[in-house]
Design an enzyme around this catalytic site. Structure first.
Site, mmCIF file in Angstrom:
data_model
loop_
_atom_site.group_PDB
_atom_site.id
_atom_site.type_symbol
_atom_site.label_atom_id
_atom_site.label_comp_id
_atom_site.label_asym_id
_atom_site.label_seq_id
_atom_site.Cartn_x
_atom_site.Cartn_y
_atom_site.Cartn_z
ATOM 1 N N ASP A 157 0.745 -1.255 0.007
ATOM 2 C CA ASP A 157 -0.211 -0.094 0.000
ATOM 3 C C ASP A 157 0.841 1.021 0.095
ATOM 4 O O ASP A 157 2.101 1.094 0.003
ATOM 5 C CB ASP A 157 -0.770 0.041 1.235
ATOM 6 C CG ASP A 157 -1.859 -0.991 1.093
ATOM 7 O OD1 ASP A 157 -2.583 -1.677 0.141
ATOM 8 O OD2 ASP A 157 -2.486 -1.527 2.110
ATOM 9 N N LYS A 158 0.137 2.217 0.035
ATOM 10 C CA LYS A 158 0.847 3.751 -0.001
ATOM 11 C C LYS A 158 1.738 3.769 1.180
ATOM 12 O O LYS A 158 1.361 3.470 2.250
ATOM 13 C CB LYS A 158 -0.296 4.965 -0.087
ATOM 14 C CG LYS A 158 0.349 6.131 -0.047
ATOM 15 C CD LYS A 158 -0.815 7.340 0.219
ATOM 16 C CE LYS A 158 -0.095 8.663 0.079
ATOM 17 N NZ LYS A 158 -1.453 9.516 0.303
#
Length: 429
Positions: free
Chosen positions: A158-159
């Site tokens: 994820d980010k």
């Protein structure tokens, strides 16, 4: 998918459910066939590229000769430059597709704070994956889209998430003329001698990658390798160790009250791909044939094979567990799930089961209807999965799940041995 529209006038226009199921079944069959044809096309394209390599290599060699002439003939510098320009103009992006290449796995690290995750499907820039492909195109190590390159990745993060061990696999340009053909026909690990003279992928890529992304190493892999796949070759080698007569007390749920002989004969072991895929993942089948099986024997065998396939255990652990004189106590481990387990057949000498043609036709129709019903249910669940919001999808990313550290089987707590169980039972009587 048909939506439940509240319009009574349109009810008569709806197609029958059986026809919908039939069409869906045909669509799934066509998709499967398309995937098979795409795989065959990739293989044939690779063979064509190998045939074209020799002529292209001659052109590249001529470029090197022109460069040498430029150095040796100071008076003919301008002429040499014109010749060089003429030769290089033919080496365009399309031509690069026919230069020798090999299937390579890259180990990548990245510092995540400035990236919108790893995968470029995030529709936000920058991503780690998009930066890697920019570097690959800039260095001409890879030309084409992900499908042509047979690109796979171990997972997504994820980010803001960092990694020191992400793995991707794809076709890259190679300096070695015949290496692709050798690796395509072999499932074995490539020897270190076949690294000599190859492009230094790590150095070339790290020169152009951003400072927060680095390639840590590379390794040639078989063309069938998938960065998210199990190590099928290791599982196959381990599975063959089961063939023959062995004591399987460390591969079952022991019933010391009723079972006193834990030797069983495994006749054959096979592992092979099916024609089913889901979300890019290939479904494989393990087929084990034996004279008889102990309680939960197959599920225990498969559980250990999965550990081996994930490179958490060595195939040699099977030998250790089958040696019950040395390993008399079974290590504690969870069995494989029961849902994929199918008892395919029971064979008896002299028995021939009879089914009339009418009964066989009715049975066939019943099974076809059941298949369509389950395919329809799967399509409904798949539609629901696709309709999930991006925030919900990101929480399901495999790359973001922190797995528990693996404890090697031979270092785990053990169950009581058969002798200890019998001694305990005898003490009660």
């Amino acid at each position: 998918m048909w939506s439940a529209a509240a319009d009574p006038q349109s009810e008569g226009d709806h197609l029958p459910l059986d026809l919908i199921s039939t069409l869906r079944s045909q669509l799934l069959s066509l998709r499967s066939r398309v995937q098979e044809l795409e795989a065959e096309n990739a293989k044939l394209s690779y063979q064509i590229s190998s045939c074209c390599y020799h002529k292209i290599r001659e052109n590249l060699d001529s470029i090197s000769l022109v460069e040498q002439n430029d150095e040796l003939k100071a008076s003919g510098v301008e002429t040499g430059k014109k010749k060089l320009k003429k030769k290089i103009s033919g080496a365009n992006m399309r031509t690069m597709n026919h230069i020798a290449k090999r299937y390579v796995a890259l180990k990548v690290m990245y510092f995540g704070p400035r990236f919108y995750g790893f995968a470029s499907e995030a529709h936000m820039e920058p991503t780690v994956e998009s930066e890697i492909f920019k570097a690959l195109e800039k260095t001409w190590l890879a030309v084409g889209d992900k499908k042509e390159l047979q690109y796979t990745r171990c997972g997504r993060t994820d980010k803001g998430v960092s990694s020191v061990g992400q793995v991707i696999a794809l076709f890259l340009r190679s300096n070695l003329k015949e290496i692709g053909a050798i690796e395509e026909n072999s499932k074995e690990v490539v020897s270190e001698e076949q690294y000599d003279g190859e492009i230094d992928y790590v150095r070339v890529l790290n020169r152009v990658l951003p400072r927060d992304i680095r390639v840590m190493g590379w390794c040639p892999v078989p063309i069938g390798f998938h960065a998210r796949n199990l190590n099928i070759l290791a599982m196959e080698n381990a599975g063959k160790k089961f063939v023959g007569e062995h004591d399987f007390r460390n591969f079952c749920k022991m019933d010391a009250v009723n079972v006193h002989n834990y030797r069983r004969h495994v006749i054959s072991f096979e592992i092979y791909p099916t024609n089913k895929r889901y979300d890019g993942d290939q479904l494989w089948e393990i087929k084990i044939k034996g004279s008889a099986f102990l309680w939960h024997q197959v599920r225990c065998m498969v559980a250990v094979l999965f550990m081996i396939g994930q490179d958490l255990e060595s195939p040699d652990v099977v030998d250790t567990l089958l040696d019950t004189e040395t390993t008399s106590r079974k290590p504690q481990y969870t069995m494989a799930p029961e849902i994929p387990l199918v008892l395919q057949s029971c064979e008896f000498e002299g028995l021939k089961f009879i089914c009339s043609s009418d009964a066989r036709q009715a049975l066939r129709m019943h099974l076809e209807n059941e298949c369509r019903n389950f395919e329809l249910q799967a399509a409904i669940f798949h539609e629901a999965l696709l309709s999930c919001l991006p925030s919900e999808q990101s929480s399901l990313n495999k790359g973001s799940i922190k797995e528990a550290a693996h404890i090697h089987l031979m270092s785990r707590p053990t169950e009581p041995s058969y002798e200890e169980r019998r001694a305990k039972l005898n003490s009660r009587t």
